[in-house]
Design an enzyme around this catalytic site. Sequence first.
Site, short mmCIF file in Angstrom:
data_model
loop_
_atom_site.label_atom_id
_atom_site.label_comp_id
_atom_site.label_asym_id
_atom_site.label_seq_id
_atom_site.Cartn_x
_atom_site.Cartn_y
_atom_site.Cartn_z
N ARG A 106 0.85 -1.08 -0.03
CA ARG A 106 -0.47 0.18 0.10
C ARG A 106 0.89 1.77 0.15
O ARG A 106 1.57 1.66 0.67
CB ARG A 106 -1.28 0.12 1.24
N HIS A 133 -7.70 0.79 -6.18
CA HIS A 133 -7.97 -0.19 -5.09
C HIS A 133 -8.77 -1.39 -5.24
O HIS A 133 -10.00 -1.61 -4.98
CB HIS A 133 -8.59 0.68 -4.35
N GLN A 136 -10.25 -3.73 -2.94
CA GLN A 136 -11.84 -3.13 -1.64
C GLN A 136 -12.67 -3.33 -2.79
O GLN A 136 -14.26 -3.42 -2.55
CB GLN A 136 -11.42 -1.58 -2.13
N ASP A 229 -16.37 8.67 -0.75
CA ASP A 229 -16.01 8.40 -0.07
C ASP A 229 -14.81 9.53 -0.14
O ASP A 229 -15.52 10.66 -0.38
CB ASP A 229 -14.03 7.37 -1.52
N CYS A 270 -16.27 2.55 1.20
CA CYS A 270 -15.00 1.72 1.80
C CYS A 270 -14.43 2.08 2.94
O CYS A 270 -13.97 1.39 3.73
CB CYS A 270 -13.26 2.56 0.95
N ARG A 315 -14.29 -7.00 2.45
CA ARG A 315 -12.31 -7.32 2.62
C ARG A 315 -11.69 -8.40 2.60
O ARG A 315 -10.80 -8.82 2.19
CB ARG A 315 -11.93 -5.62 3.44
N1 NVA Z 1 -9.46 7.16 -1.61
C1 NVA Z 1 -9.00 6.88 -0.17
C2 NVA Z 1 -9.85 5.45 0.77
C3 NVA Z 1 -9.33 5.20 1.30
C4 NVA Z 1 -9.30 3.66 0.95
C5 NVA Z 1 -7.84 7.17 -0.20
O1 NVA Z 1 -6.65 7.07 -0.90
O2 NVA Z 1 -6.54 7.63 1.53
N1 CP Z 2 -11.45 0.88 2.90
C1 CP Z 2 -9.85 0.76 3.30
O1 CP Z 2 -8.68 0.40 2.77
O2 CP Z 2 -9.86 0.65 4.07
P1 CP Z 2 -7.72 1.12 5.49
O3 CP Z 2 -7.69 2.05 4.93
O4 CP Z 2 -8.68 0.98 6.70
O5 CP Z 2 -7.87 0.05 5.29
#
Ligand code: NVA
Ligand code: CP
Length: 329
Positions: A106, A133, A136, A229, A270, A315
């Site tokens: 990540r 993602h 997700q 989101d 998410c 998830r």
């Molecule tokens: N768009 C958000 C998704 C978090 C799961 C981010 O990248 O922070």
């Molecule tokens: N939805 C998601 O990816 O959550 P986290 O950032 O907690 O992993």
Amino acid sequence: MNLKGRSFLTLKDFTPEEIGGLLDLAAEYKEKKKKGIPVDTLRGKNVALIFEKNSTRTRCSFEVAAHDLGMGCTYLDPKSSQIGKKESIEDTAKVLGSMYEGIEYRGYGQEIVEELAAYAGVPVWNGLTNEYHPTQMLADMLTIRENFGRLAGIKLVYLGDARYNMGNSYMIACSKMGMDFVACAPAKYFPDERLVEQCRGYAEASGSTITLTEDVWEATKDADVICTDVWVSMGEPDEVWAERIHDLTPYKVTSDVMKNAGEQAIFLHCLPSFHDLKTEIGKEMGERFQLTDMEVTDEVFRSPQSKVFQEAENRMHTIKAVMAATLGA
Ligand code: NVA
Ligand code: CP
């Protein structure tokens, strides 16, 4: 479906049949988990989890799924590894690839996870980049399938910053799986034109549509799934908050939006979500901009139409399916 040895970097790399196969496998794992049937067919293997950004769901899903499959796992947090600072992605990939059977990543640019996959020699799984993602998406598709019994013909509307990982990924997943996708936002938040064109090709093959619109009421009319989101994603500078709040407030998911969609509609997010002021950032923004919520009202978030916690649980089951399929469980 044989995905053994494959990396999971974006759903663009997978056919609708392969995506459907991963959902079937996730549903099977979910049922087994509920019944207490062990699935530890990957005993003796190990996976590394690299997180250059924070996480609750993704990290816990990988850890629990690895444990359930009988594997060991190592968590590398955003600060304490050498990655990027003293060691290149290529060298990191070669080192971790020699010790682990799979690597989750990540972080920031998609090119980083692509480079990791190019040099690791073992499957690499994208746990979120700026652009995509994909794990997700599997959780969201499983949740939609559980609620409607199908994916084809479902109308999914994404409200908010549609240029980022979630908007992009919904457009790919929907167009692959025969679902009508609507991105609803001010035009400057529409997804990249090249990605839209690519997805229009998938939509043509699957018999679905892609619509980009600024009109909330037209977009959400008779929608089956309403998604949103956070308005500012991890890694973005604090300076963008004021502009985002100004631009995206008309695209907040409210009970009027849900009513416009209809009683059948479900709400997905998410997570994490700013639906109240019970977080540090939520409280700070609430005070700075006189808000009680952001992308979704607390009323919608807590309503029976909201399936966000079913989605969060999924998830784990879907990530288990991805690891199992690519490691050949
Ligand atoms: N768009 C958000 C998704 C978090 C799961 C981010 O990248 O922070
Ligand atoms: N939805 C998601 O990816 O959550 P986290 O950032 O907690 O992993």
